[in-house]
Design an enzyme around this catalytic site. Structure first.
Site, PDB file in Angstrom:
ATOM      1  N   TYR A 244      -2.936 -20.627   7.905  1.00 25.22           N
ATOM      2  CA  TYR A 244      -2.161 -19.696   8.722  1.00 25.22           C
ATOM      3  C   TYR A 244      -1.289 -20.445   9.725  1.00 25.22           C
ATOM      4  O   TYR A 244      -0.095 -20.168   9.858  1.00 25.22           O
ATOM      5  CB  TYR A 244      -3.122 -18.755   9.442  1.00 25.22           C
ATOM      6  CG  TYR A 244      -2.472 -17.667  10.257  1.00 25.22           C
ATOM      7  CD1 TYR A 244      -1.858 -16.580   9.640  1.00 25.22           C
ATOM      8  CD2 TYR A 244      -2.503 -17.685  11.649  1.00 25.22           C
ATOM      9  CE1 TYR A 244      -1.285 -15.558  10.376  1.00 25.22           C
ATOM     10  CE2 TYR A 244      -1.939 -16.674  12.404  1.00 25.22           C
ATOM     11  CZ  TYR A 244      -1.325 -15.616  11.765  1.00 25.22           C
ATOM     12  OH  TYR A 244      -0.748 -14.604  12.506  1.00 25.22           O
TER      13      TYR A 244
ATOM     14  N   THR B   6      -4.918  -4.252  15.881  1.00 29.20           N
ATOM     15  CA  THR B   6      -4.379  -3.751  14.620  1.00 29.20           C
ATOM     16  C   THR B   6      -5.498  -3.703  13.590  1.00 29.20           C
ATOM     17  O   THR B   6      -6.578  -4.282  13.797  1.00 29.20           O
ATOM     18  CB  THR B   6      -3.263  -4.664  14.098  1.00 29.20           C
ATOM     19  OG1 THR B   6      -3.844  -5.929  13.740  1.00 29.20           O
ATOM     20  CG2 THR B   6      -2.180  -4.870  15.151  1.00 29.20           C
TER      21      THR B   6
ATOM     22  N   LYS C 143       2.770 -20.429   9.826  1.00 27.37           N
ATOM     23  CA  LYS C 143       3.475 -19.856  10.972  1.00 27.37           C
ATOM     24  C   LYS C 143       4.298 -20.912  11.712  1.00 27.37           C
ATOM     25  O   LYS C 143       5.392 -20.613  12.213  1.00 27.37           O
ATOM     26  CB  LYS C 143       2.486 -19.180  11.921  1.00 27.37           C
ATOM     27  CG  LYS C 143       1.855 -17.918  11.353  1.00 27.37           C
ATOM     28  CD  LYS C 143       2.892 -16.852  11.032  1.00 27.37           C
ATOM     29  CE  LYS C 143       2.242 -15.524  10.675  1.00 27.37           C
ATOM     30  NZ  LYS C 143       3.247 -14.460  10.389  1.00 27.37           N
TER      31      LYS C 143
ATOM     32  N   ASP D 152       0.840  -1.199   0.000  1.00 30.63           N
ATOM     33  CA  ASP D 152       0.000   0.000   0.000  1.00 30.63           C
ATOM     34  C   ASP D 152       0.876   1.250   0.000  1.00 30.63           C
ATOM     35  O   ASP D 152       1.426   1.645   1.024  1.00 30.63           O
ATOM     36  CB  ASP D 152      -0.914  -0.012   1.231  1.00 30.63           C
ATOM     37  CG  ASP D 152      -1.965   1.078   1.201  1.00 30.63           C
ATOM     38  OD1 ASP D 152      -1.647   2.207   0.810  1.00 30.63           O
ATOM     39  OD2 ASP D 152      -3.122   0.787   1.571  1.00 30.63           O
TER      40      ASP D 152
END
Length: 246
Positions: free
Chosen positions: A150, A185, A154, A39
């Site tokens: 995920y 977050t 991880k 971004d």
């Protein structure tokens, strides 16, 4: 604070959340910071307040983009002392509903990207006695419901950390991992559970002291990246507000 004075640090996922806070903490500690994310607008906002630094748009899932980003950092600042892999992706899905693309994206962002960056950065880190901090998750050391991709990635990142720590034991290189619990977050604010979930399973991942702020984890990352952690190598730090206590 000058714990990172003269150090060049490379941070992924630098446009928001933990990545952005880590950029700020490192900068206040005296480091020159090179950040990447996807971004541009948010990267520009983060680095507007950084005294010494630069940024580039890059997709960590691309081996070439990782190689190019490391090269840009080294060319701009003359070397590299610290690689911090923070960029991550976590979308909860029932395993039977996961698509091939879901699985591939989880692995690309959470495991393959850190590997590509470690591989590209290692010659530069070895030349300067640098270090790597891989940001995994408590999902890298325990299971979580609706998170097969995920968790797998991880756990793999923790394994990559330990493999590199053993391989480079005799070299001037430190490699460690941080496993955060839940943080407030933008990623957690966009949380969405799968259809008809068992919330009791999801709550098993909650910490008894509640959610953390990004700074709580960024400060640990900055410590491990600094010379104050010179004797720490191959460690996997849980920063989880008491989740792992039992």
């Amino acid at each position: 604070m000058t714990a990172m004075q003269g150090k060049v640090a490379f941070v992924t996922g630098a446009s928001s959340g933990l990545g952005a806070e880590t950029v700020r903490v490192l900068s206040r500690s005296g480091a020159t910071v090179f950040g990447i994310a996807r971004d541009t607008g948010r990267l520009a906002q983060v680095f507007a307040a950084v005294e010494l630094g630069a940024y580039a748009v890059a997709d960590v899932g691309s081996p070439q983009a990782c190689q190019d980003a490391i090269q840009k950092c080294v060319e701009r600042f003359g070397g590299l002392d610290v690689l911090i892999n923070i960029a991550g992706r976590h979308q909860m899905r029932r395993t039977e509903s996961m698509t091939d693309d879901d699985w591939a994206e989880d692995l690309a962002v959470n495991l393959s990207g850190p590997f590509y960056l470690c591989r590209a950065a290692l010659p530069h880190l070895l030349a300067r006695g640098g270090n790597i901090v891989n940001v995994a998750s408590i999902a890298g050391v325990e299971g979580q419901a609706y998170s097969a991709g995920y968790c797998s990635a991880k756990h793999g990142l923790v394994g990559l950390t330990r493999a590199l720590a053993v391989e480079y034991t005799s070299d001037r290189l430190r490699v460690n991992a941080v496993c955060p619990g839940g943080m407030l977050t933008p990623q957690i604010e966009q949380f969405s559970a799968p259809e008809n979930p068992d919330y009791a399973l999801i709550l098993r991942s909650a910490a008894p002291r509640g959610m953390m702020q990004p700074h709580d984890v960024a400060s640990v990352i900055a410590f491990l990246a600094s010379d104050a952690a010179a004797a720490i190598h191959g460690a996997v730090y849980r920063v989880d507000n008491g989740k792992g206590a039992g």
